[in-house]
Design a protein around this motif. Structure first.
Motif, PDB file in Angstrom:
ATOM      1  N   THR A 181     -38.124  -3.542  -3.715  1.00 37.03           N
ATOM      2  CA  THR A 181     -38.253  -2.999  -5.066  1.00 37.03           C
ATOM      3  C   THR A 181     -37.489  -3.734  -6.037  1.00 37.03           C
ATOM      4  OG1 THR A 181     -38.297  -0.938  -3.604  1.00 37.03           O
ATOM      5  CG2 THR A 181     -37.989  -0.498  -6.167  1.00 37.03           C
ATOM      6  N   ARG A 182     -36.685  -3.961  -5.797  1.00 33.74           N
ATOM      7  CA  ARG A 182     -35.635  -4.451  -6.942  1.00 33.74           C
ATOM      8  C   ARG A 182     -35.937  -5.969  -7.229  1.00 33.74           C
ATOM      9  NH1 ARG A 182     -30.748  -2.560  -9.111  1.00 33.74           N
ATOM     10  NH2 ARG A 182     -30.011  -4.239 -10.408  1.00 33.74           N
ATOM     11  N   PHE A 183     -36.181  -6.851  -6.302  1.00 34.06           N
ATOM     12  CA  PHE A 183     -36.271  -8.364  -6.564  1.00 34.06           C
ATOM     13  C   PHE A 183     -37.767  -8.871  -6.276  1.00 34.06           C
ATOM     14  CE2 PHE A 183     -31.817  -7.905  -5.377  1.00 34.06           C
ATOM     15  CZ  PHE A 183     -31.211  -8.201  -6.615  1.00 34.06           C
ATOM     16  N   LYS A 184     -38.456  -7.854  -5.857  1.00 30.82           N
ATOM     17  CA  LYS A 184     -39.753  -8.291  -5.444  1.00 30.82           C
ATOM     18  C   LYS A 184     -39.938  -9.376  -4.349  1.00 30.82           C
ATOM     19  CE  LYS A 184     -41.593  -5.378  -8.439  1.00 30.82           C
ATOM     20  NZ  LYS A 184     -40.476  -4.150  -8.337  1.00 30.82           N
ATOM     21  N   GLU A 185     -38.653  -9.515  -3.433  1.00 28.35           N
ATOM     22  CA  GLU A 185     -39.044 -10.385  -2.196  1.00 28.35           C
ATOM     23  C   GLU A 185     -38.087  -9.626  -1.136  1.00 28.35           C
ATOM     24  OE1 GLU A 185     -36.856 -13.859  -2.735  1.00 28.35           O
ATOM     25  OE2 GLU A 185     -36.330 -13.478  -4.731  1.00 28.35           O
ATOM     26  N   SER A 186     -38.597 -10.091  -0.047  1.00 28.48           N
ATOM     27  CA  SER A 186     -37.919  -9.586   1.261  1.00 28.48           C
ATOM     28  C   SER A 186     -36.747 -10.359   1.476  1.00 28.48           C
ATOM     29  CB  SER A 186     -38.931  -9.440   2.284  1.00 28.48           C
ATOM     30  OG  SER A 186     -38.326  -8.914   3.453  1.00 28.48           O
ATOM     31  N   LEU A 187     -35.523  -9.738   1.372  1.00 29.58           N
ATOM     32  CA  LEU A 187     -34.245 -10.413   1.577  1.00 29.58           C
ATOM     33  C   LEU A 187     -33.772  -9.702   2.989  1.00 29.58           C
ATOM     34  CD1 LEU A 187     -32.793 -10.146  -2.043  1.00 29.58           C
ATOM     35  CD2 LEU A 187     -33.801 -12.169  -1.008  1.00 29.58           C
ATOM     36  N   SER A 188     -32.810 -10.664   3.602  1.00 32.77           N
ATOM     37  CA  SER A 188     -31.789 -10.019   4.691  1.00 32.77           C
ATOM     38  C   SER A 188     -30.822  -9.255   3.953  1.00 32.77           C
ATOM     39  CB  SER A 188     -31.415 -11.140   5.575  1.00 32.77           C
ATOM     40  OG  SER A 188     -30.557 -11.814   4.746  1.00 32.77           O
ATOM     41  N   GLY A 189     -29.960  -8.600   4.597  1.00 27.85           N
ATOM     42  CA  GLY A 189     -28.929  -7.562   4.167  1.00 27.85           C
ATOM     43  C   GLY A 189     -27.985  -8.625   3.533  1.00 27.85           C
ATOM     44  N   PRO A 190     -27.215  -9.709   4.389  1.00 34.58           N
ATOM     45  CA  PRO A 190     -26.378 -10.153   3.347  1.00 34.58           C
ATOM     46  C   PRO A 190     -26.780 -11.186   2.353  1.00 34.58           C
ATOM     47  CG  PRO A 190     -26.362 -10.922   5.753  1.00 34.58           C
ATOM     48  CD  PRO A 190     -27.838 -10.050   5.564  1.00 34.58           C
ATOM     49  N   GLU A 191     -28.171 -11.550   2.171  1.00 36.87           N
ATOM     50  CA  GLU A 191     -28.927 -12.059   1.063  1.00 36.87           C
ATOM     51  C   GLU A 191     -28.630 -11.173  -0.182  1.00 36.87           C
ATOM     52  OE1 GLU A 191     -32.039 -15.219   2.130  1.00 36.87           O
ATOM     53  OE2 GLU A 191     -32.450 -13.235   2.975  1.00 36.87           O
ATOM     54  N   TYR A 192     -29.116 -10.002   0.190  1.00 30.36           N
ATOM     55  CA  TYR A 192     -29.255  -8.793  -0.855  1.00 30.36           C
ATOM     56  C   TYR A 192     -27.740  -8.463  -1.446  1.00 30.36           C
ATOM     57  CZ  TYR A 192     -30.370  -4.421  -3.141  1.00 30.36           C
ATOM     58  OH  TYR A 192     -30.581  -3.518  -4.256  1.00 30.36           O
ATOM     59  N   ALA A 193     -26.624  -8.399  -0.610  1.00 32.21           N
ATOM     60  CA  ALA A 193     -25.474  -8.214  -0.806  1.00 32.21           C
ATOM     61  C   ALA A 193     -25.056  -9.435  -1.791  1.00 32.21           C
ATOM     62  CB  ALA A 193     -24.564  -8.132   0.271  1.00 32.21           C
TER      63      ALA A 193
END
Ligand code: SF4
Lengths: 116, 416
Positions: B55-67
């Motif tokens: 929703t926020r970055f329009k890409e699929s990140l892993s948890g550590p990447e999002y953090a």
């Protein structure tokens, strides 16, 4: 032949119906967006999945990793074997390639900075 | 550490990180984050699977990447962080007492506090199951920490109780690492997990999901040796004669999350029985002036993207409080009506300008239904829905005009 699928590309989880004729996709229905169409087309011909896991390091700490492209679903356990045979002995930052071409042109990349 | 802070944020997970950045960008300059673990990022560090940030970055990140996207933002600003620091108590005058190995026990009294402690796993499900208490029983989150952070597999043959997302994710994770997941049992007639996770975590690996089933017995003395799983009737009571036996060495519980509100309670902050988090205005200020709350400590969100969004509201409003001082409140209540289990914010302050996004959950699965927002019997707004499920948070945006029209409390209900 019609196939029912649940799209896994986003949390909406749209129910998609794909019409397949002679091994080729004829129509895709039920998807909300283009990602869903692409997912469905792959899924009936050659299902693909991103694999996420961890790689051990010489220090004993684990570093999280993913394939930078989806890999063939049939090869997931082969990919896991390769991941678990690795021991990382250098520092990495997010996005660094840890193992190139882990399945076809998909690379294994770090999803965490590791700095021992 | 400085002598004084304008804002202290308790918890450096996704909520605390987003709140800190937003508070800073809205003018507060003297900010401290207190984090219990040796690194920022909270639970995202062990959520190594992907699917975050769509929703926020329009890409699929892993948890550590999002953090890390947020950690980078915090590091780029002049925001203080104390790691390995546990907050012991919070008082209603905003005095925080904390402990770490560098400063020992210390107290700070900032102008504003943001609570962002997240949530913990419900463990109650474990208590009602007969049998001894052998090794091999974990919450899904604990198992996740063992596998993803510590790097060892807690068992080889696994039965999972509860089909929440963490349970589903762990079913796949343990399968990938060589364990055999024999069954996922769900007492409800539906899974509370996302459909995509049922597909990619269970169906991909032919792991059976037993709906309307629960574990009725755990066997083994020093280590789990097996479980008995039974079908339940509509009152959730096990049906005799439906028992299935599984030989297993591990049982994982994934039976829901509850906001972590020990500190909130200690400070005497009013809490909601429905959300089990603080009662807040739309700016995420609790009923104690200058104490704000956001993220899973307030309401358990489905997606971290929404945690970030909510925390940015709290951060901005805490900055406003610090810069402009306390404002008079003119509150009306938001109440959950028929078929709705909670509504957040519980209070709307009519003195705060702007639209208000209401978050709520429905009690059951409903098809072709209507969300009705009303006040004093007058319908303010309606929203048609094809399907509503308890596992997915619903929202309605009320414009300031609509709020101005509300004469009394606002009630949200679902009509079928
Ligand atoms: S079709 Fe599009 S909206 Fe639907 S689940 Fe797939 S990605 Fe999400």
């Amino acid at each position: 032949m019609n196939k029912q699928l649940t799209c896994i590309e986003c949390p909406m989880g749209c129910l998609i119906e794909v019409e397949v004729e002679n091994g080729a996709v004829k129509s895709v229905k039920g998807n909300t967006c283009l990602r869903g169409k692409m997912y469905a087309e792959n899924e009936v011909i050659c299902p693909l999945r991103v694999v996420t896991s961890t790689v051990k390091t010489v220090s004993g700490k684990m570093v999280s990793v993913k394939t930078d492209k989806p890999v063939r679903k049939s090869e997931i356990f082969e990919v896991m074997k390769k991941i678990n045979s690795l021991t990382l002995d250098r520092n990495v930052v997010i996005g660094d390639v840890i193992l190139a071409n882990i399945d076809r042109d998909a690379n294994l990349v770090a999803t965490q900075n590791y700095n021992d | 550490m400085k002598e004084n802070y304008d804002i202290v944020i308790i918890g450096g997970g996704p909520a605390g990180l987003a709140a800190a950045v937003s508070a800073y960008d809205n003018g507060a300059k003297n900010i401290l984050i207190l984090e219990r673990e040796p690194r920022l990022g909270g639970i995202l560090n062990q959520c190594i699977h992907n699917g975050f940030g769509l929703t926020r970055f329009k890409e699929s990140l892993s948890g550590p990447e999002y953090a890390y996207r947020f950690i980078k933002e915090v590091e780029a600003r002049d925001i203080d962080v104390l790691l390995n620091t546990t907050v012991l108590s919070l008082e209603d005058n905003k005095t925080i007492t904390a402990i770490n190995s560098e400063y020992g026990v210390f107290s700070i009294t900032p102008k504003a506090v943001i609570l962002s402690m997240g949530c913990r796993e419900r463990s109650r499900g474990a208590l009602n199951i007969p049998g001894s208490r052998p090794a091999g029983i974990y919450s899904a989150g604990t198992a996740q920490k063992y596998v993803n952070i510590k790097g060892y597999l807690p068992g080889k043959r696994v039965v999972i109780l509860g089909s929440g997302d963490i349970g589903l994710i762990m079913a796949r994770r343990m399968t990938l690492e060589g364990a055999k997941v024999l069954a996922v049992c769900e007492i409800m007639p539906y899974s509370s997990g996302l459909r995509r996770n049922i597909e990619q975590c269970l169906n991909d690996f032919n792991i059976p999901l037993y709906l309307n089933h629960t574990i009725t017995k755990i066997e083994g003395t020093s280590r789990v040796t097996g479980v008995v799983v039974s079908k339940v009737d509509e009152n959730k009571q096990p049906i005799e004669g439906t028992e299935m036996h599984f030989d297993c060495d591990t049982v994982l519980f994934s039976v829901g999350l509850i906001p972590e509100n020990e500190l909130t309670k200690g400070a005497g902050i009013e809490q909601s029985r429905n959300t089990r988090g603080a009662v807040v205005y739309q700016n995420r200020e609790t009923m104690i002036d200058g104490i704000f709350a956001c993220g899973n400590v307030l309401q358990v969100h489905d997606l971290v993207d929404f945690v970030s969004e909510e925390s940015e509201i709290a951060g901005a409003c805490a900055a406003n409080y610090v810069l402009n001082g306390r404002q008079e409140h003119n509150p009306i209540s938001c109440i959950n009506g028929d078929n709705i289990s909670y509504v957040l914010p519980q209070k709307i302050d009519k003195n705060i300008p702007g639209n208000v996004k209401l978050f709520f959950r429905v009690r059951n699965t409903f098809k072709h239904c209507k969300i009705v927002v009303e006040s004093n019997g007058v319908v303010l707004q309606e929203k048609k829905k094809l399907i509503c499920v308890p596992g997915e948070m619903e929202t309605v945006i009320l414009s300031s005009d609509v709020i101005a029209k509300a004469e009394g409390d606002i009630v949200v209900r679902l009509e079928c």
